[in-house]
Scaffold this motif. Structure first.
Motif, PDB file in Angstrom:
ATOM      1  N   LYS A 338       0.822  -1.192   0.000  1.00  0.00           N
ATOM      2  CA  LYS A 338       0.000   0.000   0.000  1.00  0.00           C
ATOM      3  C   LYS A 338       0.856   1.241   0.000  1.00  0.00           C
ATOM      4  O   LYS A 338       0.561   2.218  -0.711  1.00  0.00           O
ATOM      5  CB  LYS A 338      -0.940  -0.022   1.218  1.00  0.00           C
ATOM      6  CG  LYS A 338      -1.959  -1.154   1.195  1.00  0.00           C
ATOM      7  CD  LYS A 338      -2.964  -0.979   0.073  1.00  0.00           C
ATOM      8  CE  LYS A 338      -3.932   0.135   0.331  1.00  0.00           C
ATOM      9  NZ  LYS A 338      -4.953   0.255  -0.765  1.00  0.00           N
ATOM     10  N   ARG A 341       2.390   1.755  -3.374  1.00  0.00           N
ATOM     11  CA  ARG A 341       1.408   2.304  -4.281  1.00  0.00           C
ATOM     12  C   ARG A 341       1.176   3.780  -3.991  1.00  0.00           C
ATOM     13  O   ARG A 341       1.121   4.619  -4.905  1.00  0.00           O
ATOM     14  CB  ARG A 341       0.078   1.535  -4.158  1.00  0.00           C
ATOM     15  CG  ARG A 341       0.172   0.125  -4.713  1.00  0.00           C
ATOM     16  CD  ARG A 341      -1.171  -0.573  -4.492  1.00  0.00           C
ATOM     17  NE  ARG A 341      -1.118  -1.965  -4.964  1.00  0.00           N
ATOM     18  CZ  ARG A 341      -2.099  -2.805  -4.861  1.00  0.00           C
ATOM     19  NH1 ARG A 341      -3.259  -2.432  -4.296  1.00  0.00           N
ATOM     20  NH2 ARG A 341      -1.982  -4.035  -5.348  1.00  0.00           N
ATOM     21  N   ILE A 342       1.066   4.074  -2.679  1.00  0.00           N
ATOM     22  CA  ILE A 342       0.830   5.470  -2.319  1.00  0.00           C
ATOM     23  C   ILE A 342       2.023   6.331  -2.733  1.00  0.00           C
ATOM     24  O   ILE A 342       1.868   7.438  -3.264  1.00  0.00           O
ATOM     25  CB  ILE A 342       0.555   5.594  -0.834  1.00  0.00           C
ATOM     26  CG1 ILE A 342      -0.782   4.925  -0.480  1.00  0.00           C
ATOM     27  CG2 ILE A 342       0.544   7.032  -0.352  1.00  0.00           C
ATOM     28  CD1 ILE A 342      -1.059   4.772   1.002  1.00  0.00           C
ATOM     29  N   SER A 344       4.285   5.698  -5.105  1.00  0.00           N
ATOM     30  CA  SER A 344       4.378   5.822  -6.567  1.00  0.00           C
ATOM     31  C   SER A 344       3.331   6.808  -7.069  1.00  0.00           C
ATOM     32  O   SER A 344       3.608   7.647  -7.942  1.00  0.00           O
ATOM     33  CB  SER A 344       4.200   4.452  -7.221  1.00  0.00           C
ATOM     34  OG  SER A 344       2.917   3.908  -6.910  1.00  0.00           O
ATOM     35  N   GLU A 345       2.157   6.737  -6.479  1.00  0.00           N
ATOM     36  CA  GLU A 345       1.134   7.681  -6.872  1.00  0.00           C
ATOM     37  C   GLU A 345       1.530   9.094  -6.495  1.00  0.00           C
ATOM     38  O   GLU A 345       1.313  10.040  -7.268  1.00  0.00           O
ATOM     39  CB  GLU A 345      -0.197   7.300  -6.212  1.00  0.00           C
ATOM     40  CG  GLU A 345      -0.780   6.004  -6.750  1.00  0.00           C
ATOM     41  CD  GLU A 345      -2.064   5.590  -6.020  1.00  0.00           C
ATOM     42  OE1 GLU A 345      -2.447   6.323  -5.053  1.00  0.00           O
ATOM     43  OE2 GLU A 345      -2.677   4.569  -6.352  1.00  0.00           O
ATOM     44  N   GLN A 346       2.151   9.238  -5.314  1.00  0.00           N
ATOM     45  CA  GLN A 346       2.588  10.560  -4.873  1.00  0.00           C
ATOM     46  C   GLN A 346       3.690  11.078  -5.785  1.00  0.00           C
ATOM     47  O   GLN A 346       3.712  12.268  -6.141  1.00  0.00           O
ATOM     48  CB  GLN A 346       3.072  10.493  -3.412  1.00  0.00           C
ATOM     49  CG  GLN A 346       3.474  11.823  -2.843  1.00  0.00           C
ATOM     50  CD  GLN A 346       2.280  12.771  -2.692  1.00  0.00           C
ATOM     51  OE1 GLN A 346       1.134  12.313  -2.461  1.00  0.00           O
ATOM     52  NE2 GLN A 346       2.497  14.063  -2.873  1.00  0.00           N
ATOM     53  N   GLU A 348       4.131  10.237  -8.912  1.00  0.00           N
ATOM     54  CA  GLU A 348       3.520  10.628 -10.177  1.00  0.00           C
ATOM     55  C   GLU A 348       2.903  12.005 -10.056  1.00  0.00           C
ATOM     56  O   GLU A 348       3.052  12.858 -10.925  1.00  0.00           O
ATOM     57  CB  GLU A 348       2.454   9.591 -10.582  1.00  0.00           C
ATOM     58  CG  GLU A 348       3.054   8.266 -11.002  1.00  0.00           C
ATOM     59  CD  GLU A 348       1.982   7.214 -11.342  1.00  0.00           C
ATOM     60  OE1 GLU A 348       0.761   7.549 -11.224  1.00  0.00           O
ATOM     61  OE2 GLU A 348       2.338   6.100 -11.701  1.00  0.00           O
ATOM     62  N   ARG A 349       2.226  12.239  -8.921  1.00  0.00           N
ATOM     63  CA  ARG A 349       1.598  13.541  -8.742  1.00  0.00           C
ATOM     64  C   ARG A 349       2.662  14.625  -8.602  1.00  0.00           C
ATOM     65  O   ARG A 349       2.529  15.729  -9.160  1.00  0.00           O
ATOM     66  CB  ARG A 349       0.671  13.531  -7.514  1.00  0.00           C
ATOM     67  CG  ARG A 349      -0.608  12.732  -7.767  1.00  0.00           C
ATOM     68  CD  ARG A 349      -1.606  13.025  -6.638  1.00  0.00           C
ATOM     69  NE  ARG A 349      -1.150  12.640  -5.326  1.00  0.00           N
ATOM     70  CZ  ARG A 349      -1.330  11.444  -4.809  1.00  0.00           C
ATOM     71  NH1 ARG A 349      -1.979  10.514  -5.474  1.00  0.00           N
ATOM     72  NH2 ARG A 349      -0.853  11.183  -3.619  1.00  0.00           N
ATOM     73  N   ASP A 350       3.735  14.300  -7.854  1.00  0.00           N
ATOM     74  CA  ASP A 350       4.791  15.304  -7.666  1.00  0.00           C
ATOM     75  C   ASP A 350       5.482  15.609  -8.998  1.00  0.00           C
ATOM     76  O   ASP A 350       5.851  16.756  -9.293  1.00  0.00           O
ATOM     77  CB  ASP A 350       5.815  14.792  -6.659  1.00  0.00           C
ATOM     78  CG  ASP A 350       5.255  14.759  -5.235  1.00  0.00           C
ATOM     79  OD1 ASP A 350       4.229  15.436  -4.974  1.00  0.00           O
ATOM     80  OD2 ASP A 350       5.850  14.063  -4.326  1.00  0.00           O
TER      81      ASP A 350
END
Length: 402
Positions: A338, A341-342, A344-346, A348-350
């Motif tokens: 988790k 994933r969080i 990697s998502e962060q 991507e957002r950054d």
């Protein structure tokens, strides 16, 4: 005393006769008045004579305590015994004699010399205690003298003493037969005094004064006798001590034998008691052994049961722990997944955000270094390179040239 009373009576009779004669003559020659005067004078004279006689010989006399009195009638010869109190004594008619009833003492001192059977002169202190017999006082009162001790007791005592002591030797008087001599004197003197109404109470023989030479010889003889008696008593004492030692040894032997017998009996009784006790102790010990075996078996079973329970508990604990660790591992893997994933998502957002706003890198860097270094915000290079290259550009250029 009788003579005085008779003379007093004769004088009174002569006075009365003379007075009567003179009174008769006066009555014949004188008148009635002179006769009365003479009669008064004669009466006064007779009263004075009677008063003087009463003063000298009062009719009432007393008998003190501890005394007895005997009133003797001079006309009839009668005798009346009177004890303590008052008694009527008519002058010229009665005679009152007083006698002590208490014990009287006569003493023959050591100065009185007595002769012994050897012809030696010795001095003996002898005390005679006597008293008048009240029952026979009335019958002996007329014959007793005024000095009873000096005129009756002393002669009788002297006669008995001289006669009795003359039958004994000095040694017998001094030591061996003193009691016999006293009893002999007392018997003879009691009979002699009883004839005069005197009761003998006791005779006491006191100190005996011996001649000097005889006393010295007797002292030496007594010393030798005492030495021989002492030796005899010493030998008897030694013999008794020897007998006492033999008796003590015999008694000690018997005591030891009795003690040994008693000790043996005690041991026998103790052995019997111990054997009797063992009859009860052995079954009890057997029961104790059986009980201890059963207790050991029970303890073994309980320990086995406890070990099995511990093993099962440990297996259960291990299984639980393994299950717990597996679950923890699954949870950790799930958490890491988790987080990845969080993250990697962060990222991507950054990345998307940085692409849109490049200055965020500087801001983030400034936030990281704000508490340690001073941050200078500069415009980004025109070529779109690293912001720090503008600050280090000169140094970098110099380094390249080299």
């Amino acid at each position: 005393m009788k003579e005085r009373l008779s003379r007093l009576g004769e004088g009174m009779y002569d006075a009365l006769a003379f007075a009567a004669t003179r009174t008769a003559g006066a009555a014949a020659g004188l008148g009635r008045q002179a006769l009365r005067a003479r009669v008064g004078i004669i009466a006064l004279s007779l009263a004075a004579i009677g008063g003087y006689a009463l003063y000298q010989r009062p009719p009432m006399q007393s008998v003190a305590r501890g005394e007895a009195a005997v009133r003797i009638n001079q006309l009839t010869g009668g005798v009346a015994e009177v004890r303590e109190g008052a008694v009527l004594v008519i002058p010229g008619l009665h005679e009152l004699r007083r006698f002590p009833l208490r014990d009287q003492v006569y003493r023959a001192q050591g100065g009185d010399v007595f002769q012994t059977v050897e012809g030696l002169s010795i001095g003996v202190d002898i005390t005679v205690r006597y008293a008048l017999e009240p029952a026979s006082l009335a019958s002996f009162a007329r014959n007793l003298p005024d000095d009873i001790g000096g005129q009756v007791v002393e002669p009788a005592a002297q006669g008995v003493m001289y006669k009795t002591l003359a039958r004994y030797t000095v040694r017998e008087i001094f030591s061996t037969k003193r009691q016999e001599i006293r009893d002999s004197m007392e018997g003879e003197l009691r009979a002699a005094l009883a004839r005069d109404g005197i009761k003998l109470q006791s005779v006491l023989i006191g100190k005996v004064e011996l001649p000097e030479e005889y006393r010295a010889g007797m002292d030496r003889l007594l010393a030798e006798e005492l030495a021989s008696e002492k030796m005899l008593y010493t030998l008897q004492l030694k013999e008794k001590q020897v007998k006492e030692s033999d008796l003590d040894a015999e008694a000690d032997k018997v005591r030891r034998e009795k003690a040994a017998e008693a000790a043996g009996q005690e041991q026998i009784i103790a052995a019997k008691a111990q054997a009797e006790a063992m009859k009860h102790i052995l079954p009890f010990k057997q029961k104790q052994i059986e009980q201890r075996g059963l207790e050991a078996e029970a303890d073994k079973i309980s320990r086995i049961k406890a070990a099995e329970a511990n093993a099962q508990a440990r297996q259960i604990e291990a299984q639980g722990e393994a299950e717990s660790r597996r679950k923890l591992a699954d949870a950790e893997a799930y958490r890491q997944e988790k987080l990845g994933r969080i993250a990697s998502e962060q990222l991507e957002r950054d990345g998307a955000l940085i692409q849109k706003n490049p200055l965020l890198i500087q801001k983030a860097m400034a936030d990281k270094l704000s508490d340690k270094v001073s941050v200078i915000i500069a415009p980004p290079p025109a070529a779109g390179g690293f912001i720090g290259s503008a600050l280090l550009g000169q140094t970098a250029a110099s380094n390249e040239g080299e």
